[in-house]
Each structure stands twice: as C-alpha cells, then as structure tokens.
Design a protein around this motif. Structure first.
Motif, PDB file in Angstrom:
ATOM      1  N   ALA A   1      19.008  -5.451  14.288  1.00 29.75           N
ATOM      2  CA  ALA A   1      19.034  -4.321  13.328  1.00 29.75           C
ATOM      3  C   ALA A   1      18.044  -4.482  12.157  1.00 29.75           C
ATOM      4  CB  ALA A   1      20.381  -4.488  12.648  1.00 29.75           C
ATOM      5  N   GLN A   2      17.596  -5.504  11.980  1.00 24.12           N
ATOM      6  CA  GLN A   2      16.550  -5.923  10.901  1.00 24.12           C
ATOM      7  C   GLN A   2      15.442  -5.814  11.263  1.00 24.12           C
ATOM      8  OE1 GLN A   2      16.860  -9.720   9.050  1.00 24.12           O
ATOM      9  NE2 GLN A   2      14.925  -9.559   7.594  1.00 24.12           N
ATOM     10  N   THR A   3      14.898  -6.070  12.600  1.00 28.71           N
ATOM     11  CA  THR A   3      13.763  -5.786  13.220  1.00 28.71           C
ATOM     12  C   THR A   3      13.457  -4.243  13.668  1.00 28.71           C
ATOM     13  OG1 THR A   3      13.961  -7.874  14.406  1.00 28.71           O
ATOM     14  CG2 THR A   3      12.586  -6.385  15.575  1.00 28.71           C
ATOM     15  N   ALA A   4      14.428  -3.671  13.959  1.00 28.29           N
ATOM     16  CA  ALA A   4      14.383  -2.138  14.272  1.00 28.29           C
ATOM     17  C   ALA A   4      14.141  -1.569  13.064  1.00 28.29           C
ATOM     18  CB  ALA A   4      15.546  -1.613  14.626  1.00 28.29           C
ATOM     19  N   ALA A   5      14.796  -1.809  11.859  1.00 29.52           N
ATOM     20  CA  ALA A   5      14.450  -1.436  10.581  1.00 29.52           C
ATOM     21  C   ALA A   5      13.081  -1.500  10.181  1.00 29.52           C
ATOM     22  CB  ALA A   5      15.622  -1.763   9.450  1.00 29.52           C
ATOM     23  N   HIS A   6      12.609  -2.700  10.239  1.00 28.53           N
ATOM     24  CA  HIS A   6      11.137  -3.121   9.932  1.00 28.53           C
ATOM     25  C   HIS A   6      10.266  -2.258  10.551  1.00 28.53           C
ATOM     26  CE1 HIS A   6      12.197  -7.383   8.106  1.00 28.53           C
ATOM     27  NE2 HIS A   6      12.734  -6.313   7.688  1.00 28.53           N
ATOM     28  N   LYS A   7      10.442  -2.099  11.877  1.00 35.13           N
ATOM     29  CA  LYS A   7       9.694  -1.285  12.645  1.00 35.13           C
ATOM     30  C   LYS A   7       9.516   0.154  12.343  1.00 35.13           C
ATOM     31  CE  LYS A   7       8.087  -0.344  17.638  1.00 35.13           C
ATOM     32  NZ  LYS A   7       7.955   0.916  17.320  1.00 35.13           N
ATOM     33  N   TRP A   8      10.730   0.710  12.151  1.00 33.54           N
ATOM     34  CA  TRP A   8      11.023   2.204  11.841  1.00 33.54           C
ATOM     35  C   TRP A   8       9.991   2.523  10.469  1.00 33.54           C
ATOM     36  CZ3 TRP A   8      13.657   4.636   7.841  1.00 33.54           C
ATOM     37  CH2 TRP A   8      13.795   6.246   7.948  1.00 33.54           C
ATOM     38  N   HIS A   9      10.315   1.276   9.439  1.00 38.86           N
ATOM     39  CA  HIS A   9       9.531   1.277   8.220  1.00 38.86           C
ATOM     40  C   HIS A   9       8.118   1.490   8.324  1.00 38.86           C
ATOM     41  CE1 HIS A   9       9.182   0.341   3.855  1.00 38.86           C
ATOM     42  NE2 HIS A   9       8.370  -0.509   4.252  1.00 38.86           N
ATOM     43  N   THR A  10       7.505   0.506   9.014  1.00 42.28           N
ATOM     44  CA  THR A  10       6.119   0.184   9.227  1.00 42.28           C
ATOM     45  C   THR A  10       5.640   1.576   9.881  1.00 42.28           C
ATOM     46  OG1 THR A  10       6.311  -2.220   9.612  1.00 42.28           O
ATOM     47  CG2 THR A  10       4.490  -1.299  10.146  1.00 42.28           C
ATOM     48  N   ASP A  11       6.146   1.950  10.872  1.00 39.40           N
ATOM     49  CA  ASP A  11       5.576   3.141  11.629  1.00 39.40           C
ATOM     50  C   ASP A  11       5.634   4.319  10.840  1.00 39.40           C
ATOM     51  OD1 ASP A  11       5.362   1.603  13.920  1.00 39.40           O
ATOM     52  OD2 ASP A  11       7.247   2.370  15.004  1.00 39.40           O
ATOM     53  N   ASN A  12       6.753   4.650   9.783  1.00 33.48           N
ATOM     54  CA  ASN A  12       6.739   5.741   8.712  1.00 33.48           C
ATOM     55  C   ASN A  12       5.382   5.740   8.000  1.00 33.48           C
ATOM     56  OD1 ASN A  12       8.914   6.713   9.879  1.00 33.48           O
ATOM     57  ND2 ASN A  12      10.210   5.519   8.167  1.00 33.48           N
ATOM     58  N   ARG A  13       5.303   4.235   7.427  1.00 35.98           N
ATOM     59  CA  ARG A  13       3.925   4.222   6.504  1.00 35.98           C
ATOM     60  C   ARG A  13       2.700   4.615   7.235  1.00 35.98           C
ATOM     61  NH1 ARG A  13       4.677  -1.936   5.262  1.00 35.98           N
ATOM     62  NH2 ARG A  13       2.712  -1.456   3.970  1.00 35.98           N
ATOM     63  N   ARG A  14       2.494   3.973   8.542  1.00 37.32           N
ATOM     64  CA  ARG A  14       1.257   4.250   9.251  1.00 37.32           C
ATOM     65  C   ARG A  14       0.899   5.520   9.622  1.00 37.32           C
ATOM     66  NH1 ARG A  14       1.169   4.484  14.747  1.00 37.32           N
ATOM     67  NH2 ARG A  14       3.121   3.310  14.783  1.00 37.32           N
ATOM     68  N   GLU A  15       1.997   6.497  10.126  1.00 35.38           N
ATOM     69  CA  GLU A  15       1.973   7.664  10.428  1.00 35.38           C
ATOM     70  C   GLU A  15       1.857   8.624   9.469  1.00 35.38           C
ATOM     71  OE1 GLU A  15       5.014   8.594  13.190  1.00 35.38           O
ATOM     72  OE2 GLU A  15       4.776   6.764  14.402  1.00 35.38           O
ATOM     73  N   ALA A  16       2.497   8.310   8.226  1.00 38.49           N
ATOM     74  CA  ALA A  16       2.520   9.157   7.112  1.00 38.49           C
ATOM     75  C   ALA A  16       1.457   9.482   6.248  1.00 38.49           C
ATOM     76  CB  ALA A  16       3.676   8.952   6.163  1.00 38.49           C
ATOM     77  N   ILE A  17       0.396   8.452   5.951  1.00 34.29           N
ATOM     78  CA  ILE A  17      -0.540   8.390   5.010  1.00 34.29           C
ATOM     79  C   ILE A  17      -1.828   7.977   5.632  1.00 34.29           C
ATOM     80  CG2 ILE A  17      -1.199   7.275   2.919  1.00 34.29           C
ATOM     81  CD1 ILE A  17       1.507   8.780   2.684  1.00 34.29           C
ATOM     82  N   GLY A  18      -2.978   8.555   5.109  1.00 43.20           N
ATOM     83  CA  GLY A  18      -4.359   8.429   5.430  1.00 43.20           C
ATOM     84  C   GLY A  18      -5.049   9.569   6.206  1.00 43.20           C
ATOM     85  N   ARG A  19      -6.217   9.334   6.541  1.00 40.63           N
ATOM     86  CA  ARG A  19      -7.150  10.367   7.031  1.00 40.63           C
ATOM     87  C   ARG A  19      -6.398  11.232   8.044  1.00 40.63           C
ATOM     88  NH1 ARG A  19     -12.781   9.420   9.955  1.00 40.63           N
ATOM     89  NH2 ARG A  19     -13.549  11.696  10.113  1.00 40.63           N
ATOM     90  N   HIS A  20      -5.657  10.591   8.902  1.00 41.21           N
ATOM     91  CA  HIS A  20      -4.947  11.452   9.974  1.00 41.21           C
ATOM     92  C   HIS A  20      -3.390  11.308   9.619  1.00 41.21           C
ATOM     93  CE1 HIS A  20      -8.864  11.723  12.077  1.00 41.21           C
ATOM     94  NE2 HIS A  20      -8.567  10.330  12.190  1.00 41.21           N
ATOM     95  N   GLY A  21      -3.038  11.241   8.334  1.00 39.90           N
ATOM     96  CA  GLY A  21      -1.674  11.159   8.141  1.00 39.90           C
ATOM     97  C   GLY A  21      -0.783  12.345   8.175  1.00 39.90           C
ATOM     98  N   LYS A  22       0.257  12.412   8.562  1.00 40.51           N
ATOM     99  CA  LYS A  22       1.137  13.520   8.649  1.00 40.51           C
ATOM    100  C   LYS A  22       1.677  14.155   7.326  1.00 40.51           C
ATOM    101  CE  LYS A  22       1.505  14.074  13.162  1.00 40.51           C
ATOM    102  NZ  LYS A  22       1.098  15.416  14.029  1.00 40.51           N
ATOM    103  N   PHE A  23       1.433  13.394   6.397  1.00 38.69           N
ATOM    104  CA  PHE A  23       2.437  13.766   5.089  1.00 38.69           C
ATOM    105  C   PHE A  23       1.265  13.817   4.067  1.00 38.69           C
ATOM    106  CE2 PHE A  23       4.520  13.143   0.878  1.00 38.69           C
ATOM    107  CZ  PHE A  23       5.363  13.830   0.951  1.00 38.69           C
ATOM    108  N   SER A  24       0.387  12.877   3.941  1.00 38.78           N
ATOM    109  CA  SER A  24      -0.637  12.884   2.769  1.00 38.78           C
ATOM    110  C   SER A  24      -1.741  12.176   3.130  1.00 38.78           C
ATOM    111  CB  SER A  24       0.007  12.539   1.585  1.00 38.78           C
ATOM    112  OG  SER A  24      -0.881  12.362   0.351  1.00 38.78           O
ATOM    113  N   THR A  25      -2.926  12.451   2.831  1.00 36.20           N
ATOM    114  CA  THR A  25      -4.162  11.593   2.957  1.00 36.20           C
ATOM    115  C   THR A  25      -4.243  10.557   1.941  1.00 36.20           C
ATOM    116  OG1 THR A  25      -5.351  13.143   1.507  1.00 36.20           O
ATOM    117  CG2 THR A  25      -5.503  13.591   4.118  1.00 36.20           C
TER     118      THR A  25
END
Length: 599
Positions: free
Chosen positions: A464-488
């Motif tokens: 459970a803890q490993t899966a939670a960390h991966k989901w959390h990290t992937d959200n941060r990576r995919e949401a934000i930045g030059r190619h972010g889904k949510f915000s640059t």
C-alpha cells in the motif's frame, strides 16, 4: 534558566498524558522526532496571557523556539517541533466573543473551532466564509487564509479580518489593524496573514466583520452524493471537472466544488455526524475501518444572493450540474445497477439539499458544508495540492479523472483516495478582487482552478505505501511543468503545503519574489533570534542563518518532506475515538449547542 512555573497544564516529554496532547493531524505522516516538543504548554482561558508571556521569555532567554498550535491541523506538521523546542497549545486559551451590532464588528478569540465559531454566528443570524473541517481552529485558519466553499463570493476568511492582537518575540503585545497609517503595522499585517501561522508571534484575538443572513435572504444551496463507479461514471467526473474549469465565467455569488472520496467506515460516519460505532455503521460496515463497498462522488453548489433580491437567481448553472448527473450510474449489468441503487439508499442518509429551496447562508455553512470529522481517514497520507491561473491543457479533466480512478475502489488494498476540485477565480471572483488590495501575503490570487489529489494508505497492507508513493510521484511529474497537464508553473497555497518543507528551497512555490522579500524583512525585524522559528518551514529560513534550535544538517534537509517518514507504530483511532464527545463538551462549556450537528 530553570524551567519556569506555569499556572496552566504543562506536559513534558515522557509525562503520562504527553502522547495524547502531542497528537495532531500530521502525527501519522511525519517522523516522531519532528513532532515531539520538549514540553507542551496549554494556557487556559481567561488567564492565558501570563503563561504565553512566560513561555516567550523562557524561549528567548534559553535560545529555544516556540511552535504554536491552535487546532493542530497543519498537513506538514509545522505546528509541532522537536525536543530542542517547546510548543504552545492554544486550543483552550482564548475563547472571547464580543459582537457589536452597531459597528458590525466581532472580536473573537483564536481558540474557537470552526464548528463553535460558525454555530455562534448562526445563532446571531450571521455568517462568514470559512473552510470545511469543523475541528480547525480560528487561529491557524486566519493565518493560512481560510479557503472554503464561499471563496468566489466573499474571498478568504482572512480577507474579513479588520485587526488582530499579537504577542511579539520581545514580549510586547500589539493590536495591528488593516487600515493603520503606520508602515510597520501595515507590513506586519501583511506578513502575519499569509506568511505562515505562528512565524511572527502569538496571535490571540482577531476582529472580523461578519455578514448578515438578512442581507442574503434568497440564497440557495445544492448538495448531492452519488456512489461512484469509474467503469460506469468516468465521463460524469470528466464533465464535472470541465464544469469546474468553466465556472470562472459564473456570476461572482455562485460557488461550486467537486469531491471524490473512498467511502470508508470512518469517513461515512463523519459525513453523517454519527459516532462511528452506532447501529447504522455496524450494520453496513461491520468492523472499524472495514474496507468500503463503494466510493462517493459529491458536489457542492452555493448561490449567495449578493443583491438580496428574490428574482435574481439564475438556475441555469445548477441545471448544468443536474444535466451531467442525469446519466449517472447508467449502463452495466443488472447486478451493478442494483448494487449502486443500494449504495445510493445508504448515501441518502447524508445531508442533501435541493436548490429549489431558499436556504439561509448560516444554515448552509453549519449543516451542509462543514465536515464532521477530525480527518478524512485514520491513516498516514500524502497530500498534493496545486493551483493555477490557467490550466495547461484542454484535456486535464480527462487526465485528473483518470488519476483519481486509478485509486478508486482500492480500499481493500489499504488505499483511500480523497480529491477535491474547485474554481476560485475569474474576473468576478472575490479571491482575485480582494487580493488586489495587497493587504495580505496570500499568494496566487489570480488562481482559477484548485486541485487536490490526496491519498491515505494503510501501512499494514502489503504494497500500500509503495503504491501510494508511486501514484503521488506520478501525479506531480505529470501535472506540472512545460508539458504538464494541469499547470506549467508549480504554484501552491500555504494551507496545502506538501512534500519538501524546507522554506529555503521551496518558497517560490508559495510566494512571489516581492512578497517573500517583504515577509522576510518583517521576520528579521520582529523575530531576529528565531523565537518563532521551530522548524525549517518558516519565512526567511536558510541553513546558514537559522538559529541552532532550527538548523538542520544536509541529511535532514533531504529528508524534510511529507512522505516515507511516518511513525512506525501509531493508532490514530486512539485520538479520534471519542472526539465527538469532546467537541460537544467544549462547545457546551462555551454555551454553544452543537447537538444538531452531531446527530
């Protein structure tokens, strides 16, 4: 200097009741050493001032720091500290309540919970924009903004503050007003309201200007719960998130929020307002924290009736919500539809509201919007909150719904999702308009969409803890930045602080350059010795300049984040069990009847 005598209760490390009073929201998710002060000092109303002053003088003389707690709801645990320092627990210190109907001003002590505060306002036919969680206290809420269900209509809770009373590090007490002609007061007002709770001194009382129900006589509310099955209703969630994005075009007195949550036993019981072991919960959930048979999709809508006219309400915005829900729980097998029908029957016990009826503003806040639990789930968590003035991609609702769906229905694996999405902005928003006054340091006032993706996990469940960390990290990576889904841009609000909590590294996520520089100047002036620097998440903190009681070595700096560090053994139910009864007793002692709230 010998530890002084206090007239109030004091719990030192190792004392019998120390563990109970040490507990707060973040205890489950922070390392023990970061949340174990040498002593917990609990000043009591109405004689709190002498003990507060004694604590300040003791800390200054011994080069210690003071962590300040009122409700202890800080996600990052910054209202606690290490054994190098002490904590002032002000949860029972300042209970003043003085409303002047002629001036319309209310002076209130910072020790009121939001439940107590809003119930008292309701009794007087008054209301204010506040957050949802009943056990959050006025002190911390005022200094972290007070974002909530009425933010577009009225702005932040802190926008309503006229003045506050504060003890500074030199022991002086000062009343600081928003309209003060003194530049020092203007700077202090700006820094205290937005620059981190307890980082500049001890706020004891605030003066606010509440709103009157009678000036909003035709307000309406809409609240709906449905069981959420991603296989059938993924597109429903996508459409609701698209509506959140479009909500910036709504009139200013229309607020809207979408929530998805795992329907765990403790979460459902809190929504209902019942003790978690009552007959209803035992019937449907059997065991404490038993995995949930379903998940919940919730929407909140509020029309605040600015002009106080009967015929001003435009139902078209709420009809858009209804149109989306008209296809909910459709399709699937007969068994899936039958199961959802049963789940809906259970959810119908919750407080719902039809927008066809007029609902007093104070009634909406106390009955509909307030969450009746101390926390969402009694497990460690990873918090993730982002805000943006413009979403980065048109398909972010699809992305966000897919990320939520990835954790929905996994409570049997020890994974419980909680996500909220709300529109705070647009040209009509009071969050934006009030921010242009530049009286406070709350950042990103041009925010349109705010998105929280939180995950709670049971460490005793394999993976459970490993899966939670991966989901959390992937959200941060995919949401934000030059190619972010949510915000640059990686913009965050202080109340939703997450991940690294070293201000030296992270301040640009929370402040503009100009605002942070101004806050740092105030901090240096009023607290040069770091009496109110109990940890690294303080404005102006740097590893080189920090006082010894707050300094961290390189290894500790790298570890100063909110995941992978929770305590090895912790029973959150130890604290949350019976909390309803304690809340009732607290309110009763202040002459406040909250029995309707806890049914």
């Amino acid at each position: 200097m010998k530890f002084p005598k206090f007239s109030c209760p004091v719990y030192k490390y190792g004392d019998k009741d120390y563990e109970f009073y040490r507990y707060q929201y973040a205890t489950s998710s922070q390392p023990r050493e970061k949340m174990s002060p040498a002593a917990i000092i609990r000043p009591q109303h109405p004689n709190a001032d002498p003990d507060v002053l004694t604590a300040i003088r003791y800390a200054a003389a011994n080069k210690l720091a003071i962590a300040v707690r009122t409700g202890g709801h800080a996600y990052s645990g910054t209202s606690s500290t290490t054994k190098k320092n002490i904590q002032l627990d002000l949860s029972e210190a300042y209970n003043e309540w003085d409303y002047n109907p002629e001036t319309g001003l209310l002076q209130v002590g910072i020790s009121h919970t939001l439940l107590e505060f809003n119930t008292r306002l309701k009794e007087a036919g008054l209301f204010m924009p506040t957050g949802q969680c009943y056990d959050v206290h006025v002190g911390g809420h005022a200094q972290t903004g007070g974002y909530g269900q009425l933010s577009r209509a009225f702005g932040l809770f802190s926008d309503q503050i006229v003045s506050f009373e504060i003890f500074l590090a030199d022991g002086t007490k000062r009343v600081v007003a928003a309209d003060s002609p003194d530049q020092f007061d203007k700077d202090l007002f700006f820094a205290v309201l937005g620059g981190g709770p307890g980082n500049y001194g001890i706020v004891t009382r605030i003066t606010v200007r509440p709103y009157r129900d009678s000036d909003h006589r035709y307000s309406r509310a809409y609240k709906k719960f449905v069981p959420y099955d991603p296989k059938l209703d993924h597109n429903i969630l996508v459409q609701l998130l698209e509506l959140v994005m479009d909500w910036e075009h709504a009139p200013s007195d229309y607020d809207f929020c979408v929530t998805v949550a795992a329907g765990e036993e403790d979460f459902i019981s809190n929504l209902i307002g019942s003790a978690s072991r009552d007959a209803f919960m035992i019937k449907h959930f059997k065991d404490l924290n038993h995995s949930s048979p379903f998940n919940i999709l919730m929407v909140y809508f509020q029309y605040s009736n600015y002009d106080n006219k009967r015929d001003s309400y435009d139902p078209s915005w709420c009809k858009r919500i209804d149109a989306i829900f008209s296809t909910v729980n459709k399709g699937g097998s007969w068994w899936e539809r039958f199961k959802l029908w049963i789940e809906q029957k259970i959810l119908n016990r919750l407080d719902r509201q039809d927008n066809s009826k007029i609902t007093r503003m104070s009634e909406s806040i106390t009955k509909l919007w307030t969450y009746k639990g101390t926390r969402e789930f009694n497990y460690p968590y990873l918090k993730y909150g982002q805000v943006t003035d413009k979403v980065a991609s048109d398909d972010w609702p699809e992305w966000a719904a897919s990320r939520i769906d990835a954790m929905v229905g996994r409570s049997h694996e020890g994974l419980m999702v909680f996500s909220q999405c709300q529109n705070f902005g647009g040209k009509h928003s009071s969050v934006t308009k009030n921010g242009k006054l530049k009286q406070t340091s709350y950042a990103w006032r041009n925010t349109t969409v705010g998105l929280n993706l939180d995950i709670f996990y049971n460490k005793n469940m394999p993976g459970a803890q490993t899966a939670a960390h991966k989901w959390h990290t992937d959200n941060r990576r995919e949401a934000i930045g030059r190619h972010g889904k949510f915000s640059t841009s990686d913009h965050r609000w202080f109340w939703a602080s997450h991940d690294h909590i070293n201000m030296h590294q992270m301040w640009r996520h929370y402040y503009s350059d100009k605002d942070y520089e101004r806050c740092c100047k105030v901090k240096k002036k009023v607290d040069p010795k770091g009496v109110f620097t109990p940890n690294s998440f303080v404005v102006g903190y740097t590893p080189k300049s920090a006082p010894k009681h707050a300094s961290l070595n390189k290894a500790q700096i790298d570890e100063a984040e909110i995941f992978g560090q929770s305590e090895e053994v912790l029973d959150d139910s130890m604290y949350t069990k019976g909390h309803t009864d304690r809340a009732k007793l607290r309110a009763k002692a202040k002459g406040i009847d909250v029995t309707e709230f806890f049914r």
